[in-house]
Design a protein around this motif. Sequence first.
Motif, PDB file in Angstrom:
ATOM      1  N   GLN A  90       0.833  -1.206   0.000  1.00  0.00           N
ATOM      2  CA  GLN A  90       0.000   0.000   0.000  1.00  0.00           C
ATOM      3  C   GLN A  90       0.866   1.254   0.000  1.00  0.00           C
ATOM      4  OE1 GLN A  90      -2.416  -0.553   3.505  1.00  0.00           O
ATOM      5  NE2 GLN A  90      -4.115  -1.408   2.365  1.00  0.00           N
ATOM      6  N   ALA A  91       1.883   1.272   0.862  1.00  0.00           N
ATOM      7  CA  ALA A  91       2.751   2.449   0.942  1.00  0.00           C
ATOM      8  C   ALA A  91       3.519   2.653  -0.362  1.00  0.00           C
ATOM      9  CB  ALA A  91       3.728   2.300   2.116  1.00  0.00           C
ATOM     10  N   ARG A  92       3.938   1.563  -0.988  1.00  0.00           N
ATOM     11  CA  ARG A  92       4.659   1.696  -2.254  1.00  0.00           C
ATOM     12  C   ARG A  92       3.747   2.262  -3.341  1.00  0.00           C
ATOM     13  NH1 ARG A  92       7.355  -3.528  -4.982  1.00  0.00           N
ATOM     14  NH2 ARG A  92       5.156  -4.029  -5.317  1.00  0.00           N
ATOM     15  N   ALA A  93       2.503   1.791  -3.365  1.00  0.00           N
ATOM     16  CA  ALA A  93       1.557   2.306  -4.360  1.00  0.00           C
ATOM     17  C   ALA A  93       1.277   3.788  -4.130  1.00  0.00           C
ATOM     18  CB  ALA A  93       0.264   1.496  -4.309  1.00  0.00           C
ATOM     19  N   GLN A  94       1.143   4.195  -2.862  1.00  0.00           N
ATOM     20  CA  GLN A  94       0.910   5.610  -2.565  1.00  0.00           C
ATOM     21  C   GLN A  94       2.105   6.460  -2.978  1.00  0.00           C
ATOM     22  OE1 GLN A  94       0.011   5.332   1.623  1.00  0.00           O
ATOM     23  NE2 GLN A  94      -2.190   5.413   1.283  1.00  0.00           N
ATOM     24  N   TYR A  95       3.296   5.943  -2.756  1.00  0.00           N
ATOM     25  CA  TYR A  95       4.492   6.667  -3.170  1.00  0.00           C
ATOM     26  C   TYR A  95       4.533   6.821  -4.691  1.00  0.00           C
ATOM     27  CZ  TYR A  95       9.315   7.168  -4.715  1.00  0.00           C
ATOM     28  OH  TYR A  95      10.451   7.560  -5.372  1.00  0.00           O
ATOM     29  N   ARG A  96       4.232   5.757  -5.419  1.00  0.00           N
ATOM     30  CA  ARG A  96       4.255   5.833  -6.878  1.00  0.00           C
ATOM     31  C   ARG A  96       3.205   6.828  -7.397  1.00  0.00           C
ATOM     32  NH1 ARG A  96       3.770  -0.095  -9.134  1.00  0.00           N
ATOM     33  NH2 ARG A  96       3.841   1.080 -11.095  1.00  0.00           N
ATOM     34  N   ALA A  97       2.030   6.831  -6.746  1.00  0.00           N
ATOM     35  CA  ALA A  97       0.988   7.775  -7.158  1.00  0.00           C
ATOM     36  C   ALA A  97       1.411   9.212  -6.896  1.00  0.00           C
ATOM     37  CB  ALA A  97      -0.317   7.455  -6.426  1.00  0.00           C
ATOM     38  N   GLN A  98       2.034   9.464  -5.727  1.00  0.00           N
ATOM     39  CA  GLN A  98       2.489  10.819  -5.403  1.00  0.00           C
ATOM     40  C   GLN A  98       3.653  11.231  -6.301  1.00  0.00           C
ATOM     41  OE1 GLN A  98       1.209  13.124  -2.981  1.00  0.00           O
ATOM     42  NE2 GLN A  98       2.507  14.363  -4.303  1.00  0.00           N
ATOM     43  N   ARG A  99       4.553  10.324  -6.581  1.00  0.00           N
ATOM     44  CA  ARG A  99       5.721  10.634  -7.403  1.00  0.00           C
ATOM     45  C   ARG A  99       5.313  10.978  -8.833  1.00  0.00           C
ATOM     46  NH1 ARG A  99       9.534   7.780 -10.562  1.00  0.00           N
ATOM     47  NH2 ARG A  99      11.648   8.611 -10.375  1.00  0.00           N
ATOM     48  N   ALA A 100       4.196  10.432  -9.301  1.00  0.00           N
ATOM     49  CA  ALA A 100       3.746  10.705 -10.665  1.00  0.00           C
ATOM     50  C   ALA A 100       3.473  12.183 -10.882  1.00  0.00           C
ATOM     51  CB  ALA A 100       2.499   9.886 -10.983  1.00  0.00           C
TER      52      ALA A 100
END
Length: 476
Positions: A90-100
């Motif tokens: 979950q945290a990795r997905a949130q990071y990828r979404a924010q980094r986009a």
Amino acid sequence: MTNRFPLLLALAASTALSACNLAPKYSRPEPAVPAALPQGGVYPAAATDAPDISKVGWRDFFVDDRLRKVIQLGLDNNQDLRLAAANVLQARAQYRAQRADLFPAIGVSGTGTYTNTAQFAASAGGALGSGGVQDVQNFSVTGGVTSFELDLFGRVRNLSRAAQEQYFASSEAQRATRVSLIGEIASAWLTLASDREQLAIAQNTLKAFQQSLDLTRAQFRIGTASELESRQAETSYESARNDVATAQTRIAQDVNALQLLTGATVAPELLPESLGDAKATIDALPGNVPSEVLLRRPDVLQAEHQLIAQNANIGAARAAFFPSISLTATVGSIASTIGKLFGSNTDTYVVSPTASLNIFNFGKNQANLDYSRASRDAAVATYQKTIQTAFREVADALAQRGTIDEQLRAQSARANAAEVAAKLSDARYRAGVDSFLTVLDSQRSAYAAEQGLVTTRLTRASNLVTLYRTLGGGLD
């Protein structure tokens, strides 16, 4: 296609201008603990060259093959560990979404319009009829970015950094869960071994008390022993019988606890029969352990990543005081027919930068900044307390490690002395020198000494597991 130059220039400018970062420079807080963990005769001299426990994999630290298999069973099936793994995802997905948000989202769209202009022809005084109606059609294809924020003051980058550090923190939380699970499984396995040994002692003692009870009852019937002696022998027998039942209950509960930790049914052949047949861990431990080793503990690393995330949030909150600039830029082609879309003189482009700044928002930006700073201060306190807690846990384990061998030698000597005393007391009773009360007292003392010895051996074995866990034990 030279008209597309403004778009390329705008995109290049967005990259060049995104260089300002308003987050405070991160500096790791100095741990508020002594520079070295307490030693004070904790280890024997031969153990000072032992490897660093925090770098020893669990398969090397735990030497009993049955225990290794049980631990692996837990790592494969434990639900808490699966939850921790899901939190990481979950945290990795949130990071990828924010980094986009750091990059422009590029899209392509195509449109076609068909317009009937009869009403316009009539309003111009033309005659309505087949000749007065005109159909107009247009086709266009465009591609580019829409509302891409030029991160001039690092707001998006700091939010991305905060999400990244939260992802790293969740990874360390998963490692901490793994280390804790390994330690809990090992402790539960050793507790089961101890309780099974306690059961064997209670059963042997029950047999001895049964013989004493039968003897005193027979003597009471023929008048050579008093009812008091018979009742006292019965008391000891019933006490041992209760201990047997209690130990059986504990063993069943130990198995249940072990199966809950592993998340699966543990095969009987993987369970220990006693502590005597379970040399679970290596004995050698390092000496002169610096406090810096605590900084590698997963929970300490988790707290530090969370601190860095809060530090980045301050930068994002500061950026809110400055203008927000976004860019919409597209290039494309427009023509009256589809076939002419990509012909000459059909190029079109739009570059539309937008700037906005809140002049007055009732202190919202300042409140957000104050909140970020307070959150950072709280994260600093959490980090410091995590290190202090880690220091306390390791120091306590080392303190026990420093005396446990002496306790074990004392308990062994006590058990041997009590066993000899019980045999001598029985012989003196049969020779008519001592009373039966002396025999019972000696038997009870020997029973308690045996139980104490097993408890101390469990404490020693568990202490090694605790040191492995509190020093952040290796995982591979």
